[in-house]
Design an enzyme around this catalytic site. Structure first.
Site, PDB file in Angstrom:
ATOM      1  N   ASN A 108      23.876  10.860  -0.922  1.00  0.00           N
ATOM      2  CA  ASN A 108      23.399  12.337  -0.457  1.00  0.00           C
ATOM      3  C   ASN A 108      24.655  12.843   0.472  1.00  0.00           C
ATOM      4  O   ASN A 108      24.586  12.298   1.695  1.00  0.00           O
ATOM      5  CB  ASN A 108      22.259  12.336   0.285  1.00  0.00           C
ATOM      6  CG  ASN A 108      21.927  13.504   0.866  1.00  0.00           C
ATOM      7  OD1 ASN A 108      22.329  14.665   0.494  1.00  0.00           O
ATOM      8  ND2 ASN A 108      20.983  13.705   1.462  1.00  0.00           N
TER       9      ASN A 108
ATOM     10  N   LYS B 196      24.968  15.610   1.569  1.00  0.00           N
ATOM     11  CA  LYS B 196      24.541  16.743   2.761  1.00  0.00           C
ATOM     12  C   LYS B 196      25.510  17.850   2.805  1.00  0.00           C
ATOM     13  O   LYS B 196      26.623  18.202   2.025  1.00  0.00           O
ATOM     14  CB  LYS B 196      24.176  16.091   4.141  1.00  0.00           C
ATOM     15  CG  LYS B 196      23.354  14.745   4.058  1.00  0.00           C
ATOM     16  CD  LYS B 196      22.918  14.469   5.394  1.00  0.00           C
ATOM     17  CE  LYS B 196      21.890  13.203   5.032  1.00  0.00           C
ATOM     18  NZ  LYS B 196      21.380  12.842   6.249  1.00  0.00           N
TER      19      LYS B 196
ATOM     20  N   HIS C  37      13.509  16.088   1.152  1.00  0.00           N
ATOM     21  CA  HIS C  37      14.112  15.239   2.102  1.00  0.00           C
ATOM     22  C   HIS C  37      13.635  15.834   3.467  1.00  0.00           C
ATOM     23  O   HIS C  37      13.314  16.882   3.667  1.00  0.00           O
ATOM     24  CB  HIS C  37      15.883  15.633   2.056  1.00  0.00           C
ATOM     25  CG  HIS C  37      16.604  14.631   2.965  1.00  0.00           C
ATOM     26  ND1 HIS C  37      16.757  14.947   4.273  1.00  0.00           N
ATOM     27  CD2 HIS C  37      17.239  13.450   2.575  1.00  0.00           C
ATOM     28  CE1 HIS C  37      17.534  13.938   4.484  1.00  0.00           C
ATOM     29  NE2 HIS C  37      17.794  13.168   3.677  1.00  0.00           N
TER      30      HIS C  37
ATOM     31  N   GLU D  69      15.201  16.385   6.287  1.00  0.00           N
ATOM     32  CA  GLU D  69      15.699  17.493   6.825  1.00  0.00           C
ATOM     33  C   GLU D  69      15.382  18.884   6.238  1.00  0.00           C
ATOM     34  O   GLU D  69      15.227  19.877   7.162  1.00  0.00           O
ATOM     35  CB  GLU D  69      17.428  17.262   6.588  1.00  0.00           C
ATOM     36  CG  GLU D  69      17.938  16.183   7.285  1.00  0.00           C
ATOM     37  CD  GLU D  69      19.149  15.667   6.872  1.00  0.00           C
ATOM     38  OE1 GLU D  69      19.940  16.054   5.963  1.00  0.00           O
ATOM     39  OE2 GLU D  69      19.428  14.451   7.456  1.00  0.00           O
TER      40      GLU D  69
ATOM     41  N   GLU E 187      12.156   6.914   3.066  1.00  0.00           N
ATOM     42  CA  GLU E 187      13.135   7.243   3.925  1.00  0.00           C
ATOM     43  C   GLU E 187      12.661   7.689   5.473  1.00  0.00           C
ATOM     44  O   GLU E 187      12.190   8.569   5.945  1.00  0.00           O
ATOM     45  CB  GLU E 187      14.025   8.447   3.745  1.00  0.00           C
ATOM     46  CG  GLU E 187      14.853   8.257   2.558  1.00  0.00           C
ATOM     47  CD  GLU E 187      16.052   9.200   2.498  1.00  0.00           C
ATOM     48  OE1 GLU E 187      17.152   8.742   2.568  1.00  0.00           O
ATOM     49  OE2 GLU E 187      15.834  10.584   2.811  1.00  0.00           O
TER      50      GLU E 187
ATOM     51  N   GLY F 234      20.523   8.707   9.824  1.00  0.00           N
ATOM     52  CA  GLY F 234      21.558   9.215  10.619  1.00  0.00           C
ATOM     53  C   GLY F 234      21.385   8.706  11.814  1.00  0.00           C
ATOM     54  O   GLY F 234      22.300   9.155  12.939  1.00  0.00           O
TER      55      GLY F 234
ATOM     56  N   SER G  45      20.063   4.911   7.447  1.00  0.00           N
ATOM     57  CA  SER G  45      21.330   4.088   8.007  1.00  0.00           C
ATOM     58  C   SER G  45      21.815   2.773   7.182  1.00  0.00           C
ATOM     59  O   SER G  45      21.875   1.906   7.584  1.00  0.00           O
ATOM     60  CB  SER G  45      20.893   3.652   9.410  1.00  0.00           C
ATOM     61  OG  SER G  45      20.974   5.244  10.181  1.00  0.00           O
TER      62      SER G  45
HETATM   63  C1  PEP Z   1      19.766  10.523   4.025  1.00  0.00           C
HETATM   64  O1  PEP Z   1      19.747  11.499   4.724  1.00  0.00           O
HETATM   65  O2  PEP Z   1      19.162  10.482   3.114  1.00  0.00           O
HETATM   66  C2  PEP Z   1      20.069   9.239   4.738  1.00  0.00           C
HETATM   67  C3  PEP Z   1      19.731   8.110   4.057  1.00  0.00           C
HETATM   68  O3  PEP Z   1      21.209   9.429   5.402  1.00  0.00           O
HETATM   69  P1  PEP Z   1      21.885   8.112   6.398  1.00  0.00           P
HETATM   70  O4  PEP Z   1      22.247   7.053   5.406  1.00  0.00           O
HETATM   71  O5  PEP Z   1      22.881   8.750   6.754  1.00  0.00           O
HETATM   72  O6  PEP Z   1      20.800   7.825   7.364  1.00  0.00           O
END
Ligand code: PEP
Length: 250
Positions: free
Chosen positions: A9, A11, A95, A97, A167, A173, A213
């Site tokens: 992803n 973003k 997601h 966000e 997630e 993040g 992460s």
């Molecule tokens: C995400 O936003 O789906 C995600 C997993 O981000 P990150 O790997 O940067 O934590």
């Protein structure tokens, strides 16, 4: 046998030339990979070109979102039908966000899932708790509620085209990855929830990805857990070597 999937992803990152370079680097790096479905989710404005580049590869193209409307007067929105018309095969929905910044609810995600499936796009459906919910030991009930809402009136046949991404929001993040044990127990819980509604075979064939992460250094221990079928990768998907190394972690 359920599919192993590693999805990136991006973003709202990278310029168009940077994005095209990353796609080409990923194509090159993926040549040694077998058995893993790679998926990349660049921004909408790069999707058409990405689709042409990826056409002769096994890498799947995803969008990061789509609208919950069929078509018409929805200024600025992108529909599942449009995505289908340029060869997009997956879409990330729900997601955290989108939930936090754009007010997306399970009900809206449910509408989006139905439209994506109508236009033959595989939804990658996200769920996960925020930190206070985990600290209050509410993470299982939060995820159960999200799954129930997002899967409202979704038929058993449709579930076979859906991928779930767990997630934990506190891990996205932040550099703080869930432990393999935390990931496994939630993935097992999600699979059981799907089994209770749709039966053993459908649940057993469902790919459940971990996101939050995830890095080359942490992916291996998480991906080796029995209910973890891959990852949804944010930051680390912006570097071709890291992304490929994560996909090599099974
Ligand atoms: C995400 O936003 O789906 C995600 C997993 O981000 P990150 O790997 O940067 O934590």
């Amino acid at each position: 046998m359920r599919k192993k999937i590693v999805a990136g992803n991006w973003k709202m990152n990278l310029t168009f030339p940077e994005g095209i370079k990353l796609i080409n680097d990923i194509i090159q790096g993926s040549e040694s990979l077998s058995d893993v479905q790679l998926v990349i989710a660049p921004p909408f404005t790069y999707s058409h070109e990405a689709s042409k580049i990826l056409e002769k590869t096994n890498i799947g193209l995803a969008a990061q979102n789509c609208t919950n409307n069929e078509e018409g007067a929805f200024t600025g929105e992108i529909s599942a039908k449009m995505l289908n018309s340029i060869g997009v095969k997956y879409v990330i929905l729900g997601h955290s966000e989108r939930r936090a910044y754009y007010g997306e609810t399970d009900e809206i995600v449910n509408e989006k899932i139905k439209l994506a499936l109508k236009y033959s796009i595989n939804p990658i459906v996200c769920c996960g708790e925020v930190l206070p919910e985990r600290e209050n030991n509410e993470h299982f009930s939060v995820v159960a509620k999200q799954i129930k809402g997002m899967f409202y009136e979704i038929t058993p046949k449709q579930v076979s085209n859906i991928i779930i991404a767990y997630e934990p929001v506190w891990a996205i993040g932040t550099g703080k990855t869930a432990t393999p044990k935390q990931a496994q127990e939630m993935h097992h819980f999600i699979r059981e929830a799907i089994q209770n509604s749709y039966g053993h075979e459908i649940a057993n064939n469902l790919s459940i990805l971990y996101g939050g992460s995830c890095k080359p250094s942490t992916a291996k221990d998480i991906f080796h857990k029995s209910d973890v079928d891959g990852g949804l990768i944010g930051g680390a998907s912006l570097n071709a070597d890291d992304f490929i190394n994560i996909a090599n972690s099974f």
